[in-house]
Design an enzyme around this catalytic site. Structure first.
Site, PDB file in Angstrom:
ATOM      1  N   VAL A  23      14.953  72.023  20.944  1.00 41.46           N
ATOM      2  CA  VAL A  23      13.824  70.385  21.387  1.00 41.46           C
ATOM      3  C   VAL A  23      13.299  70.009  19.923  1.00 41.46           C
ATOM      4  O   VAL A  23      13.318  68.823  19.478  1.00 41.46           O
ATOM      5  CB  VAL A  23      12.802  71.086  22.542  1.00 41.46           C
ATOM      6  CG1 VAL A  23      12.513  69.822  22.708  1.00 41.46           C
ATOM      7  CG2 VAL A  23      13.495  71.623  24.018  1.00 41.46           C
ATOM      8  N   LYS A  44       8.346  82.023  15.299  1.00 44.71           N
ATOM      9  CA  LYS A  44       9.631  81.575  14.224  1.00 44.71           C
ATOM     10  C   LYS A  44      10.727  81.230  13.691  1.00 44.71           C
ATOM     11  O   LYS A  44      10.561  80.231  15.325  1.00 44.71           O
ATOM     12  CB  LYS A  44      10.752  83.292  14.616  1.00 44.71           C
ATOM     13  CG  LYS A  44      10.940  83.106  16.455  1.00 44.71           C
ATOM     14  CD  LYS A  44      11.665  84.198  17.162  1.00 44.71           C
ATOM     15  CE  LYS A  44      12.149  84.421  18.453  1.00 44.71           C
ATOM     16  NZ  LYS A  44      11.079  84.063  19.428  1.00 44.71           N
ATOM     17  N   PRO A 225      46.855  45.540  27.129  1.00 44.08           N
ATOM     18  CA  PRO A 225      47.826  45.093  28.447  1.00 44.08           C
ATOM     19  C   PRO A 225      47.370  44.266  29.250  1.00 44.08           C
ATOM     20  O   PRO A 225      48.234  44.099  30.046  1.00 44.08           O
ATOM     21  CB  PRO A 225      48.626  45.977  28.062  1.00 44.08           C
ATOM     22  CG  PRO A 225      47.565  47.755  27.705  1.00 44.08           C
ATOM     23  CD  PRO A 225      46.454  46.452  26.879  1.00 44.08           C
ATOM     24  N   ASP A 248      46.644  33.163  26.231  1.00 39.52           N
ATOM     25  CA  ASP A 248      47.642  33.807  26.788  1.00 39.52           C
ATOM     26  C   ASP A 248      47.974  33.899  28.363  1.00 39.52           C
ATOM     27  O   ASP A 248      46.749  34.244  29.170  1.00 39.52           O
ATOM     28  CB  ASP A 248      48.863  34.299  26.116  1.00 39.52           C
ATOM     29  CG  ASP A 248      48.834  34.620  25.427  1.00 39.52           C
ATOM     30  OD1 ASP A 248      49.355  33.030  24.723  1.00 39.52           O
ATOM     31  OD2 ASP A 248      49.867  35.387  24.051  1.00 39.52           O
ATOM     32  N   LYS A 270      53.105  30.642  28.390  1.00 44.61           N
ATOM     33  CA  LYS A 270      53.880  30.295  28.590  1.00 44.61           C
ATOM     34  C   LYS A 270      54.225  31.054  29.528  1.00 44.61           C
ATOM     35  O   LYS A 270      54.598  31.966  30.422  1.00 44.61           O
ATOM     36  CB  LYS A 270      55.598  30.819  28.342  1.00 44.61           C
ATOM     37  CG  LYS A 270      54.781  30.819  26.231  1.00 44.61           C
ATOM     38  CD  LYS A 270      55.240  30.261  25.095  1.00 44.61           C
ATOM     39  CE  LYS A 270      54.835  30.185  23.810  1.00 44.61           C
ATOM     40  NZ  LYS A 270      53.408  30.171  23.155  1.00 44.61           N
ATOM     41  N   ASP A 303      49.295  43.441  21.382  1.00 43.24           N
ATOM     42  CA  ASP A 303      48.495  42.875  19.992  1.00 43.24           C
ATOM     43  C   ASP A 303      49.142  41.795  19.567  1.00 43.24           C
ATOM     44  O   ASP A 303      50.302  42.016  20.114  1.00 43.24           O
ATOM     45  CB  ASP A 303      48.780  44.123  19.632  1.00 43.24           C
ATOM     46  CG  ASP A 303      48.505  44.076  17.654  1.00 43.24           C
ATOM     47  OD1 ASP A 303      47.998  44.855  17.747  1.00 43.24           O
ATOM     48  OD2 ASP A 303      49.509  43.523  17.071  1.00 43.24           O
ATOM     49  N   VAL A 306      52.829  42.250  17.779  1.00 42.18           N
ATOM     50  CA  VAL A 306      53.563  42.425  18.637  1.00 42.18           C
ATOM     51  C   VAL A 306      54.493  41.658  19.241  1.00 42.18           C
ATOM     52  O   VAL A 306      53.754  41.228  20.589  1.00 42.18           O
ATOM     53  CB  VAL A 306      53.558  43.806  19.171  1.00 42.18           C
ATOM     54  CG1 VAL A 306      54.890  44.884  19.735  1.00 42.18           C
ATOM     55  CG2 VAL A 306      52.725  45.110  17.978  1.00 42.18           C
ATOM     56  N   THR A 331      49.308  47.491  22.552  1.00 38.44           N
ATOM     57  CA  THR A 331      49.825  46.720  22.490  1.00 38.44           C
ATOM     58  C   THR A 331      50.664  47.400  24.105  1.00 38.44           C
ATOM     59  O   THR A 331      49.999  48.735  24.428  1.00 38.44           O
ATOM     60  CB  THR A 331      51.300  46.987  21.685  1.00 38.44           C
ATOM     61  OG1 THR A 331      52.270  46.012  21.769  1.00 38.44           O
ATOM     62  CG2 THR A 331      52.273  48.217  20.932  1.00 38.44           C
ATOM     63  N   ALA A 332      52.133  46.549  24.930  1.00 34.90           N
ATOM     64  CA  ALA A 332      51.887  47.166  25.431  1.00 34.90           C
ATOM     65  C   ALA A 332      52.226  48.178  26.272  1.00 34.90           C
ATOM     66  O   ALA A 332      51.907  49.042  27.323  1.00 34.90           O
ATOM     67  CB  ALA A 332      53.320  45.941  26.259  1.00 34.90           C
ATOM     68  N   MET A 383      59.631  42.166  27.441  1.00 36.98           N
ATOM     69  CA  MET A 383      60.931  40.691  28.117  1.00 36.98           C
ATOM     70  C   MET A 383      62.512  41.202  28.214  1.00 36.98           C
ATOM     71  O   MET A 383      63.258  40.285  28.254  1.00 36.98           O
ATOM     72  CB  MET A 383      60.863  40.270  27.194  1.00 36.98           C
ATOM     73  CG  MET A 383      59.583  40.058  26.769  1.00 36.98           C
ATOM     74  SD  MET A 383      59.383  38.442  25.338  1.00 36.98           S
ATOM     75  CE  MET A 383      59.310  39.518  24.102  1.00 36.98           C
ATOM     76  N   GLY A 412      51.870  47.605  33.245  1.00 38.56           N
ATOM     77  CA  GLY A 412      51.547  48.382  33.496  1.00 38.56           C
ATOM     78  C   GLY A 412      50.020  48.546  33.438  1.00 38.56           C
ATOM     79  O   GLY A 412      48.839  46.974  33.277  1.00 38.56           O
TER      80      GLY A 412
HETATM   81  N1  SAH Z   1      52.085  40.844  21.924  1.00 41.10           N
HETATM   82  C1  SAH Z   1      52.034  41.448  23.677  1.00 41.10           C
HETATM   83  C2  SAH Z   1      53.967  41.655  23.514  1.00 41.10           C
HETATM   84  C3  SAH Z   1      54.114  39.835  23.962  1.00 41.10           C
HETATM   85  S1  SAH Z   1      56.170  39.928  24.816  1.00 41.10           S
HETATM   86  C4  SAH Z   1      52.018  43.121  23.436  1.00 41.10           C
HETATM   87  O1  SAH Z   1      52.201  43.864  22.338  1.00 41.10           O
HETATM   88  O2  SAH Z   1      51.945  43.718  24.243  1.00 41.10           O
HETATM   89  C5  SAH Z   1      55.496  39.869  26.511  1.00 41.10           C
HETATM   90  C6  SAH Z   1      55.975  41.325  27.634  1.00 41.10           C
HETATM   91  O3  SAH Z   1      55.235  42.422  26.895  1.00 41.10           O
HETATM   92  C7  SAH Z   1      56.540  41.363  28.741  1.00 41.10           C
HETATM   93  O4  SAH Z   1      57.458  40.405  29.059  1.00 41.10           O
HETATM   94  C8  SAH Z   1      56.451  42.289  28.811  1.00 41.10           C
HETATM   95  O5  SAH Z   1      57.996  42.872  28.485  1.00 41.10           O
HETATM   96  C9  SAH Z   1      55.222  42.672  28.334  1.00 41.10           C
HETATM   97  N2  SAH Z   1      54.399  43.446  28.393  1.00 41.10           N
HETATM   98  C10 SAH Z   1      52.847  42.429  28.461  1.00 41.10           C
HETATM   99  N3  SAH Z   1      51.942  43.153  29.549  1.00 41.10           N
HETATM  100  C11 SAH Z   1      52.368  44.227  30.060  1.00 41.10           C
HETATM  101  C12 SAH Z   1      51.715  45.146  31.175  1.00 41.10           C
HETATM  102  N4  SAH Z   1      50.559  44.882  31.624  1.00 41.10           N
HETATM  103  N5  SAH Z   1      52.793  46.045  32.397  1.00 41.10           N
HETATM  104  C13 SAH Z   1      54.372  46.153  31.945  1.00 41.10           C
HETATM  105  N6  SAH Z   1      54.821  45.040  30.765  1.00 41.10           N
HETATM  106  C14 SAH Z   1      53.835  44.380  29.379  1.00 41.10           C
END
Ligand code: SAH
Length: 484
Positions: A23, A44, A225, A248, A270, A303, A306, A331-332, A383, A412
């Site tokens: 301590v 000590k 994601p 997005d 989109k 990301d 990606v 990324t997803a 996608m 996910g």
């Molecule tokens: N920039 C994003 C990807 C964009 S493209 C990345 O890095 O994750 C969009 C695609 O990402 C979706 O059509 C699907 O295939 C995937 N995606 C994004 N979020 C997701 C999720 N929570 N669970 C499963 N697929 C996911």
């Protein structure tokens, strides 16, 4: 207010520490940081305190406490596990009107050690008045995460420029405006965060000369994601500072909740219903807000680099001379695979992983099916649900076994995550069932979901329809996945 917070200058001042166990060690380390002269009374020494003593960093003043040791002390710390001895130290210090801290004994403290955030020269001290030290520590961790990394650099620069700013700007109001503008400037913060002090000081010089760049800037931030807990610390800071956030459709509600309440939030997604903002329009908006001096965050699912068209947006910013930075996101593929219990690589089942888009530009070359159909690799398709039938057909035609494990991970990392698993030949049916957004994962490791899936509903360990997954025999230490 039970205690008055003070910041004491202990440089070169003697502090008597009675006791030299674990301590005491924690207190000694803290006190050494601010240059206090540590004098120890103990029979000590803890091995680490002994090393400090051998290195000449602390003084072992006495083997036993005696009140006269306090005569030359500035502060005292009683850190023994002997309550009577601690009491003696406390009483003797009281008589000498010395401040004393008795460790873990608030009734025998007239000063307490706070939880400290140290971004030299900025210091934040948190105290619960000795009532709930663990709560104070948790609060400190929360604040640590929220405070900009460059806080200390900013304060250091301010210290160096204070005199010059005072000489040039005579009124207090002018000076206040100057500093406020500097400290809230995204460019200044960014330079401070990345410890680029020299460039940051160049900005200070320019601002003082009245040549302050009017442009705001854009941070391209990966939102991950879905689960807001997967945002990076830097991503969180950027979205909490932003004036405008262009996001997005893929960015989750959980993440949007973290945007500053009074920031403008604009959806440029989109959308599946066809309503979408064309990419060129998004690029134009980014440039327009930044040139109007706003701090803009372009928030993208996963990301930004990606399958995110992040590169195109940066080109537009570069052309318009707008400063930008990129904060990566999870990324997803990484998020969904982790939450579905599907390792993307595995020493026994997959040596590589490949991320591909299911949708291609009209004029794109046909994919290299041969390469995609290799065994022992994990193929993750973004996608891809609409193209699942074509994908399964081509992969099988190019040599991938029809019973290769496959999974579709829908939503996910979000509370509604679902994993549909089976074999490659079943992929079109799995994809059809899966709500969007969804990722296709094809490869030997997809079978591991049955054993390693942990998020949401725990999948059963028993064999599934495809016969790929078998329950391990009792005591078996080998993976239960059979590889063709
Ligand atoms: N920039 C994003 C990807 C964009 S493209 C990345 O890095 O994750 C969009 C695609 O990402 C979706 O059509 C699907 O295939 C995937 N995606 C994004 N979020 C997701 C999720 N929570 N669970 C499963 N697929 C996911």
């Amino acid at each position: 207010m039970d205690y008055f917070p003070l910041f004491a200058d202990l440089k070169g001042r003697p502090v008597l520490v009675v006791g030299a166990g674990g301590v005491a060690l924690r207190k000694i380390r803290l006190l050494l940081k601010c240059g206090a002269l540590i004098r120890i009374a103990a029979d000590k020494l803890h091995p680490h305190i002994r090393s400090l003593h051998e290195a000449g960093r602390v003084e072992w003043a006495a083997r036993a406490f005696s009140p006269e040791l306090l005569d030359t002390a500035f502060l005292a710390v009683a850190a023994t596990n002997d309550a009577d001895l601690n009491e003696q130290v406390f009483q003797a210090a009281q008589q000498r009107r010395l401040l004393v801290n008795t460790v873990d004994d608030p009734a025998r403290c007239n000063f307490i050690f706070p939880s400290i955030i140290d971004r030299h020269p900025i210091q934040i001290a948190i105290s619960s008045g000795g009532q709930a030290p663990v709560l104070a520590r948790l609060l400190r961790e929360k604040l640590e995460a929220l405070l900009p990394q460059g806080l200390g650099v900013m304060a250091g620069i301010a210290g160096r420029w204070r005199g010059r700013v005072k000489a040039k700007l005579v009124s207090t109001a002018q000076r206040r405006r100057f500093w406020e503008k500097l400290f809230t400037s995204a460019a200044f913060q960014r330079l401070a965060d990345s410890r680029r002090s020299r460039e940051a000081e160049r900005l200070v010089r320019r601002q003082l000369a009245g040549d302050w760049p009017q442009t705001g800037e854009v941070a391209l931030v990966g939102a991950g994601p879905g689960d807001a807990g997967l945002l990076t610390l830097k991503g969180l800071q950027r979205i909490q500072e932003a004036d405008v956030v262009l996001y997005d459709a893929l960015v989750s509600e959980q993440v949007l909740e973290l945007v500053r309440r009074d920031a403008d939030k604009i959806c440029v997604g989109k959308r599946a219903n066809g309503g979408s903002v064309p990419q060129e329009e998004t690029n134009r908006l980014l440039v327009r807000y930044a040139l109007a001096g706003k701090r803009v965050v372009r928030l993208k699912g996963g990301d930004p680099f990606v399958f995110g068209r992040g590169g195109e947006e940066l080109e537009a910013l570069r052309e318009a001379g707008v400063p930008f930075e990129v904060v990566p996101g999870i990324t997803a593929a990484l998020g969904a695979a982790a939450y579905a219990g599907i390792p993307l690589t595995h020493r026994d089942h997959a040596h590589s992983a490949m991320f591909i888009p299911g949708q291609r530009k009209i004029d794109a070359d046909a994919p290299d099916w041969q390469a995609l159909a290799q065994s022992r690799q994990t193929l993750v398709v973004y996608m891809g649900t609409i193209k699942a039938a074509e994908l399964a057909r081509e992969l099988i035609a190019h040599g991938r076994a029809a019973d290769t494990p496959a999974a579709v991970v829908s939503c996910g990392t979000l509370p509604g995550q679902q994993v549909f698993s089976g074999s490659l030949s079943e992929l079109p049916g799995l994809a059809e069932k899966a709500p969007l957004p969804a990722l296709l994962i094809i490869g030997e490791t997809a079978a591991l979901h049955h054993r390693l899936g942990w998020f949401g509903e725990q999948p059963a360990l028993s064999a599934d329809r495809s016969g790929w997954y078998v329950q391990p025999a009792a005591g078996a230490d080998k993976p239960a996945v059979r590889v063709a």
